[in-house]
Design a protein around this motif. Structure first.
Motif, mmCIF file in Angstrom:
data_model
loop_
_atom_site.group_PDB
_atom_site.id
_atom_site.type_symbol
_atom_site.label_atom_id
_atom_site.label_comp_id
_atom_site.label_asym_id
_atom_site.label_seq_id
_atom_site.Cartn_x
_atom_site.Cartn_y
_atom_site.Cartn_z
ATOM 1 N N MET A 274 0.886 -1.235 0.177
ATOM 2 C CA MET A 274 0.070 -0.027 -0.126
ATOM 3 C C MET A 274 0.993 1.160 0.132
ATOM 4 S SD MET A 274 -3.289 1.377 0.329
ATOM 5 C CE MET A 274 -4.292 -0.164 0.989
ATOM 6 N N ILE A 275 0.549 2.088 -1.088
ATOM 7 C CA ILE A 275 1.398 3.495 -0.958
ATOM 8 C C ILE A 275 0.330 4.628 -0.408
ATOM 9 C CG2 ILE A 275 2.371 4.926 -2.808
ATOM 10 C CD1 ILE A 275 2.943 2.664 -4.376
ATOM 11 N N LYS A 276 1.041 5.057 0.753
ATOM 12 C CA LYS A 276 0.105 6.208 1.102
ATOM 13 C C LYS A 276 0.898 7.387 1.185
ATOM 14 C CE LYS A 276 -1.959 2.893 4.521
ATOM 15 N NZ LYS A 276 -2.362 2.647 6.068
ATOM 16 N N VAL A 277 0.125 8.632 0.936
ATOM 17 C CA VAL A 277 0.784 9.731 1.095
ATOM 18 C C VAL A 277 -0.287 10.878 1.638
ATOM 19 C CG1 VAL A 277 1.683 11.714 -0.252
ATOM 20 C CG2 VAL A 277 2.491 9.671 -0.572
ATOM 21 N N ASP A 278 0.050 11.859 2.561
ATOM 22 C CA ASP A 278 -1.039 12.701 3.314
ATOM 23 C C ASP A 278 -0.248 13.867 3.202
ATOM 24 O OD1 ASP A 278 -2.621 13.837 4.744
ATOM 25 O OD2 ASP A 278 -3.239 12.138 5.837
ATOM 26 N N LYS A 279 -0.536 14.986 2.591
ATOM 27 C CA LYS A 279 -0.094 16.394 2.539
ATOM 28 C C LYS A 279 -1.170 17.382 2.912
ATOM 29 C CE LYS A 279 4.219 15.384 1.231
ATOM 30 N NZ LYS A 279 5.335 15.281 2.051
ATOM 31 N N THR A 280 -0.701 18.337 3.583
ATOM 32 C CA THR A 280 -1.780 19.369 3.730
ATOM 33 C C THR A 280 -1.014 20.896 3.557
ATOM 34 O OG1 THR A 280 -2.906 18.180 5.479
ATOM 35 C CG2 THR A 280 -3.329 20.674 5.546
ATOM 36 N N LEU A 281 -1.659 21.621 2.685
ATOM 37 C CA LEU A 281 -1.002 22.849 2.407
ATOM 38 C C LEU A 281 -1.639 23.992 2.692
ATOM 39 C CD1 LEU A 281 -0.253 22.212 -1.485
ATOM 40 C CD2 LEU A 281 1.417 21.972 0.549
ATOM 41 N N ILE B 284 -8.209 8.403 -3.276
ATOM 42 C CA ILE B 284 -7.778 9.590 -3.201
ATOM 43 C C ILE B 284 -8.546 10.594 -2.488
ATOM 44 C CG2 ILE B 284 -6.704 11.659 -4.365
ATOM 45 C CD1 ILE B 284 -5.892 9.857 -6.693
ATOM 46 N N TRP B 285 -8.071 11.476 -1.435
ATOM 47 C CA TRP B 285 -9.015 12.681 -0.818
ATOM 48 C C TRP B 285 -8.362 14.092 -0.870
ATOM 49 C CZ3 TRP B 285 -7.185 8.165 1.344
ATOM 50 C CH2 TRP B 285 -8.192 7.011 1.588
ATOM 51 N N PHE C 154 -4.547 16.858 0.621
ATOM 52 C CA PHE C 154 -4.711 15.755 -0.188
ATOM 53 C C PHE C 154 -3.890 14.518 0.221
ATOM 54 C CE2 PHE C 154 -0.698 17.285 -1.453
ATOM 55 C CZ PHE C 154 0.063 16.239 -1.843
ATOM 56 N N ALA C 155 -4.541 13.292 0.296
ATOM 57 C CA ALA C 155 -4.152 12.071 0.500
ATOM 58 C C ALA C 155 -4.332 10.876 -0.159
ATOM 59 C CB ALA C 155 -4.563 11.810 1.953
ATOM 60 N N TYR D 263 1.148 14.374 -7.211
ATOM 61 C CA TYR D 263 -0.156 15.026 -6.655
ATOM 62 C C TYR D 263 -0.001 16.622 -5.943
ATOM 63 C CZ TYR D 263 -2.679 10.571 -7.731
ATOM 64 O OH TYR D 263 -3.166 9.627 -8.515
ATOM 65 N N LEU D 264 1.340 16.642 -5.402
ATOM 66 C CA LEU D 264 1.683 17.859 -4.833
ATOM 67 C C LEU D 264 1.470 18.947 -5.895
ATOM 68 C CD1 LEU D 264 2.584 19.744 -2.589
ATOM 69 C CD2 LEU D 264 4.910 19.287 -3.145
ATOM 70 N N ASN D 265 2.064 18.531 -7.058
ATOM 71 C CA ASN D 265 2.089 19.603 -8.257
ATOM 72 C C ASN D 265 0.427 19.703 -8.597
ATOM 73 O OD1 ASN D 265 4.828 19.857 -8.189
ATOM 74 N ND2 ASN D 265 4.966 18.352 -9.815
ATOM 75 N N ALA D 266 -0.152 18.803 -8.585
ATOM 76 C CA ALA D 266 -1.651 18.836 -9.053
ATOM 77 C C ALA D 266 -2.334 19.614 -7.860
ATOM 78 C CB ALA D 266 -2.404 17.459 -8.872
#
Length: 155
Positions: free
Chosen positions: A1-8, A94-95, A110-111, A135-138
């Motif tokens: 499972m590949i997980k990423v969670d970023k908040t800007l 994706i959220w 985005f996560a 996804y960060l670029n998106a």
């Protein structure tokens, strides 16, 4: 499972020249992104709605060269959930979520949690890094596009 969670931060105080966005404007833009993500997501070359239901849609997309199908659920003015279904190698969820920090400042989270079959540990790490950057670029492109739409009076 590949997980990423970023908040800007949506309206970072360090960037005073940015056109500020409200929750309603962000939400309006995210809904536009659901309908046609191509202006918001640089790696998306196809975005076609195939079904509509009360709180969302099903769409077929091509993202980074991959044909995928997504069931999208809207939670008004809070969150959008993109669930990969049916076709494609990159399955998962994706959220996009509109949040507020402890000072009431708007943030865009985005996560994702994705499953890609048959990747080694090193391939999975590389994939995670590449997708996180994409996804960060998106998200950054989404905020920039929304500011442009606001400047034109379209949001």
């Amino acid at each position: 499972m590949i997980k990423v969670d970023k908040t800007l931060p949506v309206n970072p105080k360090s960037e005073k020249d940015l056109i500020p966005l409200t929750r309603d404007e962000i939400w309006a833009g995210l809904v536009m992104k659901v309908e046609d993500a191509r202006p918001f997501v640089p790696l998306m070359t196809k975005c076609e709605t195939t079904q509509r239901f009360a709180n969302g849609i099903v769409r077929e997309i091509v993202f980074d060269g991959m044909a995928l199908k997504e069931r999208i659920i809207l939670y008004p003015k809070e969150k959008i959930e993109f669930i990969r279904v049916g076709i494609g190698e990159e399955m998962g969820t994706i959220w996009n979520e509109i949040l507020e920090d402890q000072n009431g400042e708007l943030q865009l989270r985005f996560a994702f949690e994705l499953e890609i079959p048959d990747l080694s540990k090193s391939e999975e790490d590389e994939y995670r890094q590449r997708r996180a950057i994409g996804y960060l670029n998106a998200v950054q492109a989404t905020l920039a596009h929304l500011r442009g739409l606001k400047a034109e009076g379209k949001v």
